[in-house]
Design a protein around this motif. Structure first.
Motif, PDB file in Angstrom:
ATOM      1  N   ARG A   1      -7.525 -12.425  -7.100  1.00 54.29           N
ATOM      2  CA  ARG A   1      -7.832 -10.998  -7.228  1.00 54.29           C
ATOM      3  C   ARG A   1      -7.445 -10.287  -5.942  1.00 54.29           C
ATOM      4  NH1 ARG A   1     -14.062  -8.678  -7.704  1.00 54.29           N
ATOM      5  NH2 ARG A   1     -13.590  -6.448  -7.494  1.00 54.29           N
ATOM      6  N   LEU A   2      -6.806  -9.135  -6.078  1.00 53.95           N
ATOM      7  CA  LEU A   2      -6.381  -8.349  -4.931  1.00 53.95           C
ATOM      8  C   LEU A   2      -7.011  -6.955  -4.987  1.00 53.95           C
ATOM      9  CD1 LEU A   2      -2.532  -9.103  -4.701  1.00 53.95           C
ATOM     10  CD2 LEU A   2      -4.409 -10.245  -3.507  1.00 53.95           C
ATOM     11  N   VAL A   3      -7.502  -6.509  -3.837  1.00 60.94           N
ATOM     12  CA  VAL A   3      -8.006  -5.148  -3.698  1.00 60.94           C
ATOM     13  C   VAL A   3      -7.142  -4.448  -2.658  1.00 60.94           C
ATOM     14  CG1 VAL A   3      -9.957  -3.704  -3.004  1.00 60.94           C
ATOM     15  CG2 VAL A   3     -10.359  -5.803  -4.327  1.00 60.94           C
ATOM     16  N   GLY A   4      -6.446  -3.410  -3.077  1.00 55.39           N
ATOM     17  CA  GLY A   4      -5.562  -2.673  -2.179  1.00 55.39           C
ATOM     18  C   GLY A   4      -6.264  -1.455  -1.615  1.00 55.39           C
ATOM     19  N   LEU A   5      -6.324  -1.374  -0.288  1.00 53.30           N
ATOM     20  CA  LEU A   5      -6.972  -0.252   0.399  1.00 53.30           C
ATOM     21  C   LEU A   5      -5.936   0.581   1.134  1.00 53.30           C
ATOM     22  CD1 LEU A   5     -10.077  -1.980   2.040  1.00 53.30           C
ATOM     23  CD2 LEU A   5     -10.164  -0.169   0.332  1.00 53.30           C
ATOM     24  N   ARG A   6      -6.139   1.886   1.106  1.00 50.11           N
ATOM     25  CA  ARG A   6      -5.292   2.793   1.884  1.00 50.11           C
ATOM     26  C   ARG A   6      -6.129   4.024   2.238  1.00 50.11           C
ATOM     27  NH1 ARG A   6       0.480   3.865   2.405  1.00 50.11           N
ATOM     28  NH2 ARG A   6       0.791   6.027   3.006  1.00 50.11           N
ATOM     29  N   ALA A   7      -6.130   4.377   3.518  1.00 51.06           N
ATOM     30  CA  ALA A   7      -6.865   5.555   4.001  1.00 51.06           C
ATOM     31  C   ALA A   7      -8.322   5.546   3.553  1.00 51.06           C
ATOM     32  CB  ALA A   7      -6.169   6.827   3.544  1.00 51.06           C
ATOM     33  N   GLY A   8      -8.933   4.364   3.555  1.00 53.61           N
ATOM     34  CA  GLY A   8     -10.346   4.256   3.244  1.00 53.61           C
ATOM     35  C   GLY A   8     -10.705   4.296   1.774  1.00 53.61           C
ATOM     36  N   ARG A   9      -9.699   4.266   0.914  1.00 48.80           N
ATOM     37  CA  ARG A   9      -9.948   4.299  -0.529  1.00 48.80           C
ATOM     38  C   ARG A   9      -9.317   3.093  -1.211  1.00 48.80           C
ATOM     39  NH1 ARG A   9     -11.806   9.180  -2.465  1.00 48.80           N
ATOM     40  NH2 ARG A   9     -11.816  10.913  -0.965  1.00 48.80           N
ATOM     41  N   ILE A  10      -9.907   2.692  -2.324  1.00 49.51           N
ATOM     42  CA  ILE A  10      -9.332   1.600  -3.120  1.00 49.51           C
ATOM     43  C   ILE A  10      -8.226   2.175  -4.000  1.00 49.51           C
ATOM     44  CG2 ILE A  10      -9.768  -0.048  -4.966  1.00 49.51           C
ATOM     45  CD1 ILE A  10     -12.524  -0.524  -3.802  1.00 49.51           C
ATOM     46  N   VAL A  11      -7.022   1.681  -3.788  1.00 49.57           N
ATOM     47  CA  VAL A  11      -5.866   2.122  -4.575  1.00 49.57           C
ATOM     48  C   VAL A  11      -5.769   1.321  -5.868  1.00 49.57           C
ATOM     49  CG1 VAL A  11      -3.349   2.363  -4.569  1.00 49.57           C
ATOM     50  CG2 VAL A  11      -4.659   2.844  -2.485  1.00 49.57           C
ATOM     51  N   PHE A  12      -6.029   0.025  -5.779  1.00 49.09           N
ATOM     52  CA  PHE A  12      -6.089  -0.806  -6.979  1.00 49.09           C
ATOM     53  C   PHE A  12      -7.039  -1.978  -6.731  1.00 49.09           C
ATOM     54  CE2 PHE A  12      -2.193  -2.279  -4.739  1.00 49.09           C
ATOM     55  CZ  PHE A  12      -2.544  -3.598  -4.471  1.00 49.09           C
ATOM     56  N   ASP A  13      -7.589  -2.499  -7.807  1.00 51.19           N
ATOM     57  CA  ASP A  13      -8.459  -3.672  -7.802  1.00 51.19           C
ATOM     58  C   ASP A  13      -8.147  -4.407  -9.087  1.00 51.19           C
ATOM     59  OD1 ASP A  13     -10.464  -5.564  -7.916  1.00 51.19           O
ATOM     60  OD2 ASP A  13     -12.127  -4.156  -7.696  1.00 51.19           O
ATOM     61  N   ALA A  14      -7.395  -5.510  -8.989  1.00 48.17           N
ATOM     62  CA  ALA A  14      -6.881  -6.129 -10.200  1.00 48.17           C
ATOM     63  C   ALA A  14      -6.624  -7.614  -9.996  1.00 48.17           C
ATOM     64  CB  ALA A  14      -5.582  -5.438 -10.614  1.00 48.17           C
ATOM     65  N   PRO A  15      -6.569  -8.370 -11.090  1.00 48.76           N
ATOM     66  CA  PRO A  15      -6.100  -9.758 -10.989  1.00 48.76           C
ATOM     67  C   PRO A  15      -4.706  -9.778 -10.378  1.00 48.76           C
ATOM     68  CG  PRO A  15      -7.034  -9.334 -13.161  1.00 48.76           C
ATOM     69  CD  PRO A  15      -6.923  -8.001 -12.472  1.00 48.76           C
ATOM     70  N   THR A  16      -4.441 -10.764  -9.559  1.00 47.05           N
ATOM     71  CA  THR A  16      -3.169 -10.821  -8.836  1.00 47.05           C
ATOM     72  C   THR A  16      -1.967 -10.764  -9.770  1.00 47.05           C
ATOM     73  OG1 THR A  16      -4.236 -12.074  -7.069  1.00 47.05           O
ATOM     74  CG2 THR A  16      -1.841 -12.180  -7.180  1.00 47.05           C
ATOM     75  N   ALA A  17      -2.069 -11.414 -10.930  1.00 50.18           N
ATOM     76  CA  ALA A  17      -0.942 -11.435 -11.869  1.00 50.18           C
ATOM     77  C   ALA A  17      -0.585 -10.044 -12.373  1.00 50.18           C
ATOM     78  CB  ALA A  17      -1.275 -12.355 -13.047  1.00 50.18           C
ATOM     79  N   GLN A  18      -1.534  -9.105 -12.264  1.00 53.21           N
ATOM     80  CA  GLN A  18      -1.281  -7.749 -12.743  1.00 53.21           C
ATOM     81  C   GLN A  18      -0.833  -6.796 -11.637  1.00 53.21           C
ATOM     82  OE1 GLN A  18      -4.699  -6.315 -14.939  1.00 53.21           O
ATOM     83  NE2 GLN A  18      -4.877  -8.197 -16.125  1.00 53.21           N
ATOM     84  N   VAL A  19      -0.751  -7.293 -10.407  1.00 49.85           N
ATOM     85  CA  VAL A  19      -0.320  -6.457  -9.283  1.00 49.85           C
ATOM     86  C   VAL A  19       1.193  -6.571  -9.131  1.00 49.85           C
ATOM     87  CG1 VAL A  19      -0.527  -6.027  -6.800  1.00 49.85           C
ATOM     88  CG2 VAL A  19      -2.537  -6.717  -8.124  1.00 49.85           C
TER      89      VAL A  19
END
Length: 272
Positions: free
Chosen positions: A220-238
């Motif tokens: 699972r990957l959570v992508g952060l940018r400027a203090g906000r979550i841009v995406f939170d998804a299973p790695t296969a879907q990133v």
């Protein structure tokens, strides 16, 4: 749940009132035993999020629960007991330079020691065999009685992680654990952390600049940018496009990783 965040906002105490929050309106749920990687450009808020999960930063707004409890609604003593169930491993571990490695590693047990036991352990390490076993899992068994200031940067980093193995934590929060390691050591270190988390069914939240390593090792990957979550998804879907958008306008762009790549074929070269 191990962690539950609802519209969580965090401001640094020293920040001016008119500056943007370090973290803004985050929604995040982490279940027991779940393993995820935080990725994003420098200054995205990854370290602040880890510190917040470790109850080191008090949220300004929003809901925050650790093991079903709001840590900031507890008494100081109860919050201290809650923190003992968490382990935060910073990128640069706070190891006293003149201390022996064995003593530095055994410090992981200090939250469960009396004051007298803690002082006694400084003179005569209480369990050197356990410290040696923890160090050996990171390839540092021969450094047991070395001084911390004689270690390389990567060795100090792994020494700090060996502390984690001696803790009884139910949630492991790890900040940039492979930033000073070569590719082989990086893979081994991540594997050791993940095996330990799985063995105790502890949640593992790990921030990484090495996007390719995050995609290769974490489900699972959570992508952060400027203090906000841009995406939170299973790695296969990133997708590569999602990664590129996360790092848009950054000086260094991440290298894409394709599904057929195996961890052993992926280099650790790019850091963001």
């Amino acid at each position: 749940m191990t962690f539950q965040l609802e519209k969580l906002t965090v401001r640094h105490l020293a920040a001016a009132r008119d500056t943007a929050p370090a973290l803004s309106a985050l929604d995040l749920v982490v279940a027991p035993g779940e393993q995820l990687a935080l990725i994003g450009p420098s200054g995205a808020g990854k370290t602040t999020l880890l510190a917040t999960l470790a109850c080191a930063h008090r949220p300004a707004h929003g809901g925050f629960a650790v093991f079903g409890q709001d840590p900031w609604a507890l008494s100081q003593a109860a919050r201290h007991r809650l923190r003992a169930r968490l382990f935060l491993a910073p990128q640069t571990p706070p190891l006293p330079p003149r201390q022996r490695v064995v003593t530095a590693v055994l410090a992981a047990r200090l939250p469960h020691m009396s004051l007298w036991q803690a002082f006694a352990s400084l003179v005569r390490p209480s369990d050197p065999d356990a410290a040696h076993a923890a160090l050996a899992r990171f390839g540092l068994g021969d450094k047991l009685y070395a001084r911390v200031d004689r270690l390389s940067g990567g060795e100090r980093q792994r020494c700090g992680l060996a502390r984690l193995l001696l803790s009884s934590a139910e949630a492991l929060l790890v900040d940039e654990p492979i930033s000073a390691l070569d590719p082989a050591l990086a893979r081994h270190t991540l594997a050791t952390l993940q095996q330990e988390a799985a063995g105790r069914r502890a949640a593992l939240v790990c921030s990484l600049h090495q996007v390719e390593m995050a995609r290769a090792h974490f489900p699972r990957l959570v992508g952060l940018r400027a203090g906000r979550i841009v995406f939170d998804a299973p790695t296969a879907q990133v997708s590569d496009a999602m990664i590129a958008a996360l790092y848009e306008n950054e000086n260094v762009q991440p290298q894409p990783v394709h599904p057929h790549d195996s961890p052993d074929r992926i280099a650790v070269g790019a850091c963001f």
